[in-house]
Design an enzyme around this catalytic site. Structure first.
Site: not given
Lengths: 312, 312
Positions: A8, A11-12, A188, A196, A260, A273
């Site tokens: 949450a 985006m969530g 992407k 990134n 990000s 990531e």
């Protein structure tokens, strides 16, 4: 549709809020206790394109998973990539043979993790151009526009995937069914694996990166590694088109944007990531016997920097 | 011996001062006007192992080169690697067929530049473990101990190289004649091409670098690239020994040291020596058809960072 959203964060929260407002039965699962407390007390509060919106949604910690009653038809994954395994180990009790799982995370190779928890024909993959931010526990900022492309991972999932597209579309999420979502995901990932990774490592924004020495050759070399590995998975990435797309960002209206991964590494000292972007190209490259020296060293350097900034 | 020292920074000042005190006729050439003015006015002032020492030495700017009268027997090079060409273009009038040139700079490939200005049999190469610093124009800090290893580049230079060793030794510079100085130069470049490049890029000190994830594999990969290229130049680098030597620094008394390339890039926003360390391995690798992906990407990333910090 009964939908559980894992994670949450910004985006969530966006997907949960929009799907709830369209009449779906939405449950949240999140690992951040302050967020859980805030949402339980005051609801999920959002600046939704300038309009203050509050929605009451059930929210659980992964350790409270046995308190979730009815099974969801769909689980949407918005955890951090590097928390995927931990989250799915925890929520395994709410995944039954009828549960579909949709992953909209940035990066490649998530299906390799998710296949351990859900059958291939109940797995859906996609990408989204929606954005979202959190200003504090229980508070999301949801401005601007976006879209979703998704597809079933195995043929048998197609009917349900199309249902999801309809449910998302009715919620204003601008969803489309894609016949080749894997291409979109890899394309992407090429953007993320150049902009990134390099902005994070060099601590610069997109426009500044574009003005560095030798950037064109380096971008093309990285994209070529994605393409060489992708070819072993049946993808024919259009390297010239992807390079043009990346290079165009240098002088676009996102030129002053810090990606990000920069935010994670440089500002917030969080794990990035990288393992699911350049790191996956390195891992799959080793598997297929394809050299990926740039993706390997970029992954190593970002991982080293994560240690140096004590990223969590 | 009549000696001209190019570059009156810390190291140039050390050699000039020690050689002058031993009775040699030393002239300085330097491009920093404030340094020239200070040395002309008050002499070269040094903290020489705690003792304040002032020596009057002639000093010229490269643009005043026609004012230097007598030709030197030996020119010692202590300019920055990336200023080598500019300096030698300027001082060409003081190099005659009898002039020997000794290069003690960090890095590899300087001989490729110097050969354009001096015959091979008048070229001497070496390394030094002396250190030195500048606290301001005309002020050097010369503490600690060190040594010099040097050798003639072509066989005919051996007699003169041995004379230089004697002159240096009489000046307390702990000089030795080396039968394979090229090995020592490449070995030192391996140390710089791992520790300096990575600490500069990741903005950390040596001890911190040693605690990062995957550092052992990365060090070995970089050293292997030096070795593969060096093999094409007749060198058999002992990779295991060099790795042990580099790894030992992580827990040594220099663990809290930030290497010079970090100082240049991160602190002083100056151009680094990357082109003469990993950059030379990349360039020579292309020449010999040897892949050097780590040296290439490290060079590219440092060069990009130089642009980002507006390095001069």
């Amino acid at each position: 549709m009964k939908i559980t959203v894992l994670g949450a964060g910004g985006m969530g929260s966006r997907f949960a809020l929009m799907l709830h407002r369209a009449g779906n039965e939405v449950t949240l699962v999140d690992g951040w206790q302050a967020n859980i407390d805030a949402i339980r007390k005051d609801g999920l509060q959002a600046d939704f394109n300038g309009e203050p919106v509050t929605v009451k949604l059930p929210i659980y910690s992964p350790i409270e998973i046995d308190r979730i009653g009815d099974q969801a038809d769909l689980i949407i994954v918005f955890t951090k990539s590097n928390q995927l395994t931990t989250m799915f180990d925890a929520v395994r009790p709410i995944i039954n043979p009828d549960t579909y799982v949709l992953c909209l995370l940035n990066g490649i190779g998530h299906e390799d993790v998710l296949e351990k928890y859900v059958a291939k024909d109940h797995l859906l993959l996609g990408i989204t151009m929606w954005t979202a931010g959190m200003t504090g526990p229980g508070h999301a900022t949801l401005v601007g526009n976006g879209n979703v492309e998704l597809q079933n991972f195995a043929p048998a999932g197609k009917d349900f995937a199309q249902q999801v597209v309809q449910v998302f579309d009715e919620a204003g999420l601008n969803a489309t069914y894609s016949d080749n979502v894997k291409y979109a995901i890899w394309r992407k990932a090429c953007v993320n694996g150049t902009l990134n990774s390099l902005c994070a490592l060099l601590a610069c924004n997109i426009g500044e990166l574009g003005k560095t020495h030798g950037i064109e050759g380096l971008l093309k070399a990285i994209i070529a590694e994605f393409a060489a590995v992708g070819a072993h998975e049946g993808l024919q990435l259009d390297q010239a088109e992807i390079y043009q797309h990346v290079a165009a960002t240098f002088t676009s209206d996102i030129a002053d944007h810090y990606p990000s991964m920069y935010q994670d590494l440089v500002i917030n000292h969080r794990k990035t990531e990288i393992d699911f972007i350049n790191g996956t190209v390195w891992r799959k490259g080793e598997q297929y016997g394809v050299p990926t020296p740039d993706c390997q060293l970029l992954t190593q350097l970002i991982q080293m920097k994560e240690v140096l900034v004590k990223a969590k």
